[in-house]
Design a protein around this motif. Structure first.
Motif, PDB file in Angstrom:
ATOM      1  N   ASN A  43       0.832  -1.197   0.000  1.00  0.00           N
ATOM      2  CA  ASN A  43       0.000   0.000   0.000  1.00  0.00           C
ATOM      3  C   ASN A  43       0.871   1.254   0.000  1.00  0.00           C
ATOM      4  N   TYR A  44       0.376   2.295  -0.641  1.00  0.00           N
ATOM      5  CA  TYR A  44       1.072   3.578  -0.698  1.00  0.00           C
ATOM      6  C   TYR A  44       0.158   4.688  -0.165  1.00  0.00           C
ATOM      7  N   PHE A  45       0.789   5.635   0.523  1.00  0.00           N
ATOM      8  CA  PHE A  45       0.101   6.844   0.964  1.00  0.00           C
ATOM      9  C   PHE A  45       0.823   8.057   0.381  1.00  0.00           C
ATOM     10  N   SER A  46       0.065   9.062   0.011  1.00  0.00           N
ATOM     11  CA  SER A  46       0.659  10.292  -0.520  1.00  0.00           C
ATOM     12  C   SER A  46       0.710  11.353   0.574  1.00  0.00           C
ATOM     13  N   LEU A  47       1.571  12.340   0.369  1.00  0.00           N
ATOM     14  CA  LEU A  47       1.786  13.420   1.329  1.00  0.00           C
ATOM     15  C   LEU A  47       1.043  14.660   0.850  1.00  0.00           C
ATOM     16  N   ALA A  48       0.218  15.218   1.729  1.00  0.00           N
ATOM     17  CA  ALA A  48      -0.584  16.380   1.356  1.00  0.00           C
ATOM     18  C   ALA A  48       0.228  17.670   1.353  1.00  0.00           C
ATOM     19  N   THR A  49       1.375  17.660   2.019  1.00  0.00           N
ATOM     20  CA  THR A  49       2.194  18.871   2.104  1.00  0.00           C
ATOM     21  C   THR A  49       3.397  18.768   1.164  1.00  0.00           C
ATOM     22  N   ARG A  50       4.213  19.786   1.157  1.00  0.00           N
ATOM     23  CA  ARG A  50       5.414  19.815   0.318  1.00  0.00           C
ATOM     24  C   ARG A  50       6.392  18.726   0.777  1.00  0.00           C
ATOM     25  N   ALA A  51       7.073  18.100  -0.179  1.00  0.00           N
ATOM     26  CA  ALA A  51       8.042  17.055   0.153  1.00  0.00           C
ATOM     27  C   ALA A  51       9.156  17.629   1.021  1.00  0.00           C
ATOM     28  N   PRO A  52       9.537  16.920   2.109  1.00  0.00           N
ATOM     29  CA  PRO A  52      10.545  17.448   3.029  1.00  0.00           C
ATOM     30  C   PRO A  52      11.979  17.194   2.577  1.00  0.00           C
ATOM     31  N   ARG A  86       5.569  10.383  -1.865  1.00  0.00           N
ATOM     32  CA  ARG A  86       4.664   9.281  -1.543  1.00  0.00           C
ATOM     33  C   ARG A  86       5.439   8.285  -0.694  1.00  0.00           C
ATOM     34  N   PHE A  87       4.703   7.519   0.098  1.00  0.00           N
ATOM     35  CA  PHE A  87       5.311   6.594   1.040  1.00  0.00           C
ATOM     36  C   PHE A  87       4.783   5.189   0.789  1.00  0.00           C
ATOM     37  N   GLY A  88       5.669   4.226   0.905  1.00  0.00           N
ATOM     38  CA  GLY A  88       5.275   2.841   0.744  1.00  0.00           C
ATOM     39  C   GLY A  88       6.385   2.073   0.033  1.00  0.00           C
ATOM     40  N   PRO A  89       6.136   0.821  -0.261  1.00  0.00           N
ATOM     41  CA  PRO A  89       4.960   0.062   0.149  1.00  0.00           C
ATOM     42  C   PRO A  89       5.183  -0.655   1.474  1.00  0.00           C
ATOM     43  N   TYR A 118       2.464   6.153   9.740  1.00  0.00           N
ATOM     44  CA  TYR A 118       2.951   7.255  10.594  1.00  0.00           C
ATOM     45  C   TYR A 118       4.078   6.769  11.501  1.00  0.00           C
ATOM     46  N   GLU A 119       3.894   5.592  12.080  1.00  0.00           N
ATOM     47  CA  GLU A 119       4.898   5.055  13.001  1.00  0.00           C
ATOM     48  C   GLU A 119       6.209   4.788  12.270  1.00  0.00           C
ATOM     49  N   ALA A 120       6.131   4.162  11.083  1.00  0.00           N
ATOM     50  CA  ALA A 120       7.345   3.823  10.336  1.00  0.00           C
ATOM     51  C   ALA A 120       8.061   5.077   9.829  1.00  0.00           C
ATOM     52  N   ILE A 121       7.310   6.025   9.309  1.00  0.00           N
ATOM     53  CA  ILE A 121       7.916   7.224   8.714  1.00  0.00           C
ATOM     54  C   ILE A 121       8.566   8.102   9.774  1.00  0.00           C
ATOM     55  N   ARG A 122       7.935   8.193  10.948  1.00  0.00           N
ATOM     56  CA  ARG A 122       8.473   9.078  11.992  1.00  0.00           C
ATOM     57  C   ARG A 122       9.789   8.573  12.579  1.00  0.00           C
ATOM     58  N   ARG A 123      10.161   7.336  12.279  1.00  0.00           N
ATOM     59  CA  ARG A 123      11.477   6.863  12.709  1.00  0.00           C
ATOM     60  C   ARG A 123      12.579   7.630  11.987  1.00  0.00           C
ATOM     61  N   TYR A 124      12.325   7.998  10.723  1.00  0.00           N
ATOM     62  CA  TYR A 124      13.353   8.759   9.992  1.00  0.00           C
ATOM     63  C   TYR A 124      12.931  10.194   9.682  1.00  0.00           C
ATOM     64  N   TRP A 125      11.639  10.506   9.775  1.00  0.00           N
ATOM     65  CA  TRP A 125      11.173  11.902   9.625  1.00  0.00           C
ATOM     66  C   TRP A 125      10.246  12.207  10.809  1.00  0.00           C
ATOM     67  N   PRO A 126      10.825  12.583  11.946  1.00  0.00           N
ATOM     68  CA  PRO A 126      10.029  12.761  13.173  1.00  0.00           C
ATOM     69  C   PRO A 126       8.970  13.843  13.067  1.00  0.00           C
ATOM     70  N   ALA A 127       9.157  14.809  12.181  1.00  0.00           N
ATOM     71  CA  ALA A 127       8.252  15.959  12.123  1.00  0.00           C
ATOM     72  C   ALA A 127       7.054  15.742  11.202  1.00  0.00           C
ATOM     73  N   LEU A 128       6.823  14.510  10.762  1.00  0.00           N
ATOM     74  CA  LEU A 128       5.647  14.257   9.925  1.00  0.00           C
ATOM     75  C   LEU A 128       4.392  14.725  10.653  1.00  0.00           C
ATOM     76  N   PRO A 129       3.643  15.674  10.074  1.00  0.00           N
ATOM     77  CA  PRO A 129       2.462  16.201  10.785  1.00  0.00           C
ATOM     78  C   PRO A 129       1.320  15.191  10.831  1.00  0.00           C
ATOM     79  N   ASP A 130       0.531  15.262  11.891  1.00  0.00           N
ATOM     80  CA  ASP A 130      -0.701  14.477  11.934  1.00  0.00           C
ATOM     81  C   ASP A 130      -1.592  14.880  10.765  1.00  0.00           C
ATOM     82  N   GLY A 131      -2.279  13.891  10.185  1.00  0.00           N
ATOM     83  CA  GLY A 131      -3.235  14.169   9.117  1.00  0.00           C
ATOM     84  C   GLY A 131      -2.617  14.483   7.770  1.00  0.00           C
ATOM     85  N   ALA A 132      -1.298  14.299   7.633  1.00  0.00           N
ATOM     86  CA  ALA A 132      -0.625  14.675   6.379  1.00  0.00           C
ATOM     87  C   ALA A 132      -0.682  13.583   5.312  1.00  0.00           C
TER      88      ALA A 132
END
Length: 375
Positions: free
Chosen positions: A236-245, A272-275, A301-315
């Motif tokens: 599965n893939y999720f997209s990011l609603a904000t600008r790429a960091p 985008r994040f995944g899979p 959210y849990e996996a991404i925040r290991r390497y990008w801690p500032a991922l916003p909620d709801g993004a």
């Protein structure tokens, strides 16, 4: 009574994904009268269009494996192809990130494996160097792969299709092979579509992707020992609603059955994040469920925040999914590509392609040359 027409053609390729198109192009350019059979109504609708669109450097695969060799050969051929035809791609580079000291040993092992495979530009960097390149990251250390890139997979497949057709090849859509029999040195393909058709050919390439084992099981005269069991690993893939960091692709240290939830960029710069890995069952005669469940976002959210801690909620928003055509079950190491030709199964003119998952897109032109050589 239905009228059954019969035609003879030099070579038939089953499947119009990137591997089927590349193989058909190679055969047509070599002078074979070639037909591609595709059960859907367009090219590349399954695995080929449902992935990260990454041009891999050849880092992860066991030394001496087909994946390692064909990825490296394919990367060079693909980059040359894309440049010469001015197709959309970008060599953005990749960082493989260790987010804690416990992962640093594995990071060193990945670097060693990459060099054994001939990836000579991989570079080990400190956490401080990684953060200087990408300030949003959490990193104890990282590997920099400058030769990793991204490609517009659909543009690439359209180019393969165009060159195949320019060489005299044809694609029949909505054409499904239901049975394959043998008459002396010919294959007889029983094909359903607008009308029932029988095709006679001496050369048959099974590039049916997810369904390659099922197609092979319908072949008269092929020993079942040469047909692996199919397993389906949904990503599965999720997209990011904000600008790429970030400006590089960001990969965690790999996990079982995949490379972890990584951050990739498309040609427009969208992140985008995944899979992830979701093992599923697909019953005979049914299609996979490609819907992305919103609740899987919690794990992202849990996996991404290991390497990008500032991922916003709801993004994050559900984007799309793809299915890896596995030939090993959950809990077992990923298998190598299986290119099964006459030398393996003893049936002249036949090549079956099994388990062509990542880095299949990168390796596609090298796989096509390998297939042509097996015949």
């Amino acid at each position: 009574m239905a009228i059954v027409t019969e035609h003879e053609i030099g070579a038939v390729v089953i499947g119009a994904g990137v591997i089927g198109l590349a193989s058909a192009r190679a055969l047509a350019l070599a002078g074979h009268d070639t037909l591609v059979l595709e059960r859907h109504g367009a090219i590349g609708t399954e695995t080929s269009s449902r992935n990260s669109e990454v041009i891999h450097a050849g880092i992860y695969y066991p030394a001496g494996s087909l994946k390692a060799r064909l990825c490296l050969e394919g990367r060079t051929k693909l980059n040359d192809y894309l440049v010469s035809r001015n197709l959309p791609h970008r060599k953005c580079g990749k960082l493989i990130v260790a987010t804690d000291k416990a992962q640093m040993e594995e990071l060193a092992a990945i670097a060693s494996r990459a060099r054994a495979n001939g990836v000579d530009d991989i570079r080990e960097i400190t956490g401080a160097e990684a953060r200087a390149m990408e300030p949003a990251l959490r990193a104890e250390a990282a590997l920099l792969s400058p030769s990793t890139g991204i490609v517009d997979a659909h543009s690439y497949m359209l180019s393969l299709q165009g060159e195949f057709e320019d060489a005299g090849g044809m694609i029949a859509f909505h054409a499904e092979v239901t049975r394959i029999t043998r008459e002396k040195d010919h294959f007889i393909l029983h094909v359903t579509g607008a009308e029932e058709t029988r095709l006679r050919t001496k050369i048959l390439i099974n590039a049916a992707g997810l369904w390659a084992p099922r197609v092979a099981s319908r072949m008269e005269g092929l020993d079942a020992a040469h047909v692996p069991t199919a397993y389906f690993a949904k990503g599965n893939y999720f997209s990011l609603a904000t600008r790429a960091p970030v400006s590089h692709l960001i990969y965690p240290v790999p996990e079982a059955a995949g490379l972890g939830v990584h951050l990739t960029l498309d040609m427009g710069g969208q992140a985008r994040f995944g899979p992830d890995v979701e093992w599923i069952d697909v019953e005979e005669g049914t299609e996979p469920d490609y819907a992305v469940k919103v609740e899987r976002g919690a794990g992202f959210y849990e996996a991404i925040r290991r390497y990008w801690p500032a991922l916003p909620d709801g993004a994050l928003a559900p984007a799309y999914s793809g299915i890896r055509p596995k030939v090993t079950p959950p809990g077992e190491a990923a298998a190598d590509f299986i290119l099964s030709g006459p030398a393996q199964h003893g049936v002249s003119g036949l090549v079956n392609l099994f388990g062509i998952e990542s880095p299949g897109l990168t390796a596609s032109l090298a796989i096509a040359d390998e297939v042509a050589g097996m015949l």
